[in-house]
Motif scaffolding. Structure first.
Motif, mmCIF file in Angstrom:
data_model
loop_
_atom_site.group_PDB
_atom_site.id
_atom_site.type_symbol
_atom_site.label_atom_id
_atom_site.label_comp_id
_atom_site.label_asym_id
_atom_site.label_seq_id
_atom_site.Cartn_x
_atom_site.Cartn_y
_atom_site.Cartn_z
ATOM 1 N N GLU A 234 30.059 31.365 15.381
ATOM 2 C CA GLU A 234 30.967 32.650 15.441
ATOM 3 C C GLU A 234 32.069 32.206 16.724
ATOM 4 O OE1 GLU A 234 30.111 35.106 13.758
ATOM 5 O OE2 GLU A 234 28.210 35.485 13.544
ATOM 6 N N LYS A 235 32.644 31.265 16.463
ATOM 7 C CA LYS A 235 33.508 30.457 17.140
ATOM 8 C C LYS A 235 34.793 31.437 17.026
ATOM 9 C CE LYS A 235 33.881 26.379 15.405
ATOM 10 N NZ LYS A 235 32.653 26.108 14.361
ATOM 11 N N LEU A 236 34.966 31.960 16.360
ATOM 12 C CA LEU A 236 36.479 32.888 16.095
ATOM 13 C C LEU A 236 36.148 34.248 16.747
ATOM 14 C CD1 LEU A 236 38.640 33.321 13.166
ATOM 15 C CD2 LEU A 236 37.832 35.319 14.229
ATOM 16 N N ARG A 237 34.966 34.848 16.301
ATOM 17 C CA ARG A 237 34.703 36.009 17.091
ATOM 18 C C ARG A 237 34.504 35.791 18.819
ATOM 19 N NH1 ARG A 237 29.364 38.483 14.022
ATOM 20 N NH2 ARG A 237 29.793 40.527 14.929
ATOM 21 N N ILE A 238 33.901 34.867 19.167
ATOM 22 C CA ILE A 238 33.871 34.482 20.507
ATOM 23 C C ILE A 238 35.348 34.327 21.094
ATOM 24 C CG2 ILE A 238 33.026 32.825 22.397
ATOM 25 C CD1 ILE A 238 30.720 32.192 20.421
ATOM 26 N N ASP A 239 36.158 33.817 20.244
ATOM 27 C CA ASP A 239 37.636 33.777 20.893
ATOM 28 C C ASP A 239 38.287 34.772 21.211
ATOM 29 O OD1 ASP A 239 39.768 31.702 21.598
ATOM 30 O OD2 ASP A 239 40.672 32.768 19.929
ATOM 31 N N VAL A 240 38.084 35.973 20.070
ATOM 32 C CA VAL A 240 38.633 37.221 20.018
ATOM 33 C C VAL A 240 38.033 38.069 21.376
ATOM 34 C CG1 VAL A 240 38.825 39.435 18.839
ATOM 35 C CG2 VAL A 240 39.061 37.240 17.597
ATOM 36 N N LEU A 241 36.750 37.854 21.363
ATOM 37 C CA LEU A 241 35.953 38.442 22.545
ATOM 38 C C LEU A 241 36.771 38.040 24.052
ATOM 39 C CD1 LEU A 241 33.686 39.797 24.156
ATOM 40 C CD2 LEU A 241 32.300 37.896 23.736
ATOM 41 N N LYS A 242 36.950 36.608 24.142
ATOM 42 C CA LYS A 242 37.508 36.264 25.212
ATOM 43 C C LYS A 242 38.947 37.141 25.284
ATOM 44 C CE LYS A 242 35.704 31.651 25.532
ATOM 45 N NZ LYS A 242 35.748 30.217 25.346
ATOM 46 N N ARG A 243 39.740 37.033 24.331
ATOM 47 C CA ARG A 243 41.230 37.408 24.508
ATOM 48 C C ARG A 243 41.361 38.947 24.473
ATOM 49 N NH1 ARG A 243 44.077 32.669 23.778
ATOM 50 N NH2 ARG A 243 42.927 31.131 22.522
ATOM 51 N N PHE A 244 40.281 39.866 23.846
ATOM 52 C CA PHE A 244 40.341 41.172 23.646
ATOM 53 C C PHE A 244 39.661 41.882 24.619
ATOM 54 C CE2 PHE A 244 42.145 42.285 19.373
ATOM 55 C CZ PHE A 244 42.938 41.123 19.026
ATOM 56 N N GLY A 245 38.581 41.159 25.165
ATOM 57 C CA GLY A 245 37.488 41.728 26.118
ATOM 58 C C GLY A 245 36.310 42.460 25.639
ATOM 59 N N VAL A 246 36.438 42.696 24.266
ATOM 60 C CA VAL A 246 35.240 43.377 23.550
ATOM 61 C C VAL A 246 34.787 42.526 22.414
ATOM 62 C CG1 VAL A 246 35.943 45.440 24.429
ATOM 63 C CG2 VAL A 246 36.917 44.987 22.304
ATOM 64 N N TYR A 247 33.642 42.692 21.802
ATOM 65 C CA TYR A 247 32.962 41.930 20.857
ATOM 66 C C TYR A 247 33.323 42.921 19.433
ATOM 67 C CZ TYR A 247 29.965 38.832 18.412
ATOM 68 O OH TYR A 247 29.155 37.619 17.563
ATOM 69 N N SER A 248 33.625 42.059 18.480
ATOM 70 C CA SER A 248 33.856 42.821 16.943
ATOM 71 C C SER A 248 32.465 42.873 16.386
ATOM 72 C CB SER A 248 34.948 42.058 16.356
ATOM 73 O OG SER A 248 34.733 42.398 14.757
#
Length: 488
Positions: A234-248
């Motif tokens: 889930e590397k991409l999801r984790i990157d989005v979590l870091k940038r957006f602040g919430v998990y998809s």
């Protein structure tokens, strides 16, 4: 209780069996009727034999019928469940193959992006036919439960143009919650309380509590990065979590194709995906998986039939929403879930006409959504990009407007990051011509599209994608399953 449930696309054998056994886990539902319908007599025969075996093995009075006459199946139905795949794997293969010629690499291609938009064009005329039959021959105020993708477009068309009481259902929220519970050290998602909201396949865990304790971004990032499996898958999801602040909610592969940033260059694709399973970003991954699953089921059908002789175990009832919604509506046992409905102000910073996925409660009075949710701005902005594409796609499908269809594809985030307007115009012409058999609303546009293709000078390439795997044979699948069994 005695009422009728019609399942359209019941030839989706594994999913139909799951819905059937889930619903029969409700004790009050033993006397109901299931009416199965599909365009494939072969698949209908297989699923009816399986469900008949379940009924017999459990000593139930449940009635199961099967017919290719959809209108007959819908007659008198109180609930209609759709899990259709219009065009089957043949059309789906074009959803992946043709965009690749223009540099668009999709993992799934069933929600937006070039493949998802064309999938919607095939689905929407059929959805409207379903709705017409529901209005005319089903129970008054029958409820339509749509499981078919593209979820938002199908549900949008059914509500706005089909004029049927419709809810869209997906399991992405449940799967995301299971992941979060696991990385936080609990195997029971019931200990996790959350608010998850957005649009289908772009829903966001905007509030998380574990046993009442708030979980913040930093703790969640650390938990995912420390996990031995998800940190890789889930590397991409984790990157989005870091940038957006919430998990998809959405899988690594699915999420990658809804955004303009991660799949636009082949070297970037391989950087962000994981090849351990199709769902983590493989090129055409779901097409390969679906093809293998179909081939496996056809070959191993006797085993599936034998397994149907086992007693139904209510403890193994799945977290698919359908059975829980029906139970709440019929028995007044309240159910909380996440449902795809028209926004109408539920999410304050998304358009009123959009199809959202957000928390709601079900009882005998219906589905009651929790209103007044405001998404973080980055989440709302990402959802808006897709909503605009969905709206244009639905309107194009209703009108058979190929120019509006091209504009919808042009505005898709990943398509726009990869392709020029000239490429998009030619790609849509090529897809409409290739799929003309399933696109009756574009019949008048096909001759001109063929003529433009014959004269076009836009260059394409034959490309398998950045991370393609071949469809495995039955022998390869058997060997892999045996190895996994031995290792486990």
């Amino acid at each position: 209780m005695s009422f009728k449930i019609a399942i359209i696309g019941a030839g989706s054998v594994g999913f139909t069996k799951k819905l059937f056994t889930d619903i029969l886990c409700v004790p009050e539902f033993k006397d109901i009727e299931f009416a199965l319908t599909d365009i494939s007599e072969h698949n209908l025969g297989m699923i009816k034999a399986i469900l008949d075996r379940i009924v017999e093995a459990n000593g139930l009075p449940t009635k199961v019928t099967a017919t290719t006459d959809r209108r007959k199946a819908l007659e008198g139905a109180r609930y209609i469940i759709s899990c259709v795949r219009v065009g089957g794997l043949e059309a789906y293969a074009d959803d992946i193959r043709i965009p690749l010629k223009y540099g668009i690499d999709q993992c799934v291609g069933d929600t937006i992006c070039a493949g998802g938009i064309l999938y919607g064009q095939r689905n929407i005329p059929v959805i409207l036919d379903f709705c017409k039959d529901i209005r005319e021959v089903a129970e008054t105020d029958a409820k339509f439960l749509n499981y078919a993708n593209p979820m938002a477009m199908n549900t949008w068309a059914a509500i706005e143009y089909g004029e049927v009481d419709t809810v869209g259902l997906c399991h992405g929220v449940q799967h995301g919650a299971e992941q979060i519970a696991e990385v936080l050290g609990t195997k029971s998602p019931r200990e996790l309380d959350y608010v998850c909201s957005g649009i289908n396949h772009q829903t966001w865990f905007i509030e998380l509590r574990l046993n009442g304790r708030p979980i913040g971004k930093d703790e969640l990032v650390a938990a995912f990065e420390a996990h031995p499996v998800y940190s890789k898958q889930e590397k991409l999801r984790i990157d989005v979590l870091k940038r957006f602040g919430v998990y998809s909610t959405e899988s690594n592969g699915h999420l990658s194709e809804y955004l303009p940033w991660y799949r636009k260059r082949p070297d970037e694709i391989t950087r962000w995906i994981d090849m351990s399973d199709w769902i983590h970003g493989e090129t055409g991954g779901y097409l390969r998986y679906s093809t293998e699953t179909r081939n496996w089921f056809e070959t191993e059908y006797p085993q599936f039939l034998e397994a149907a002789s086992k007693p139904i175990d209510p403890a193994k009832r799945s977290n698919e929403h359908a059975s829980h919604i029906l139970e709440a509506l019929e028995t007044n046992r309240v159910y909380r879930g996440h449902f795809n409905v028209k926004n109408n102000g539920v999410i304050t910073n998304l358009p009123h006409d959009a199809i959202i996925e957000s928390p709601g409660f079900v009882d005998r009075l219906g589905i009651n959504m929790a209103a007044g949710i405001t998404l973080p701005e980055a989440c709302a902005a990402t959802c808006m990009s897709s909503i605009n594409v969905q709206r244009m796609s639905v309107h194009a499908a209703i009108a058979g407007d190929i120019d509006l269809l091209k504009l919808a594809v042009l505005h898709d985030p990943l398509v726009g990051a990869v392709s020029t307007p000239e490429e998009v115009w030619q790609m849509v012409d090529e897809m409409v011509v290739a799929q003309a058999a399933w696109l009756p609303q574009y019949a008048d546009a096909v001759p001109a599209a063929k003529d433009r293709l014959a004269k076009s000078k836009v260059k394409t390439r034959e490309w398998a994608g950045a991370a393609r795997r071949n469809v495995r044979s039955i022998e390869e699948l058997r060997a892999e399953k045996a190895a996994l069994k031995q290792a486990g």
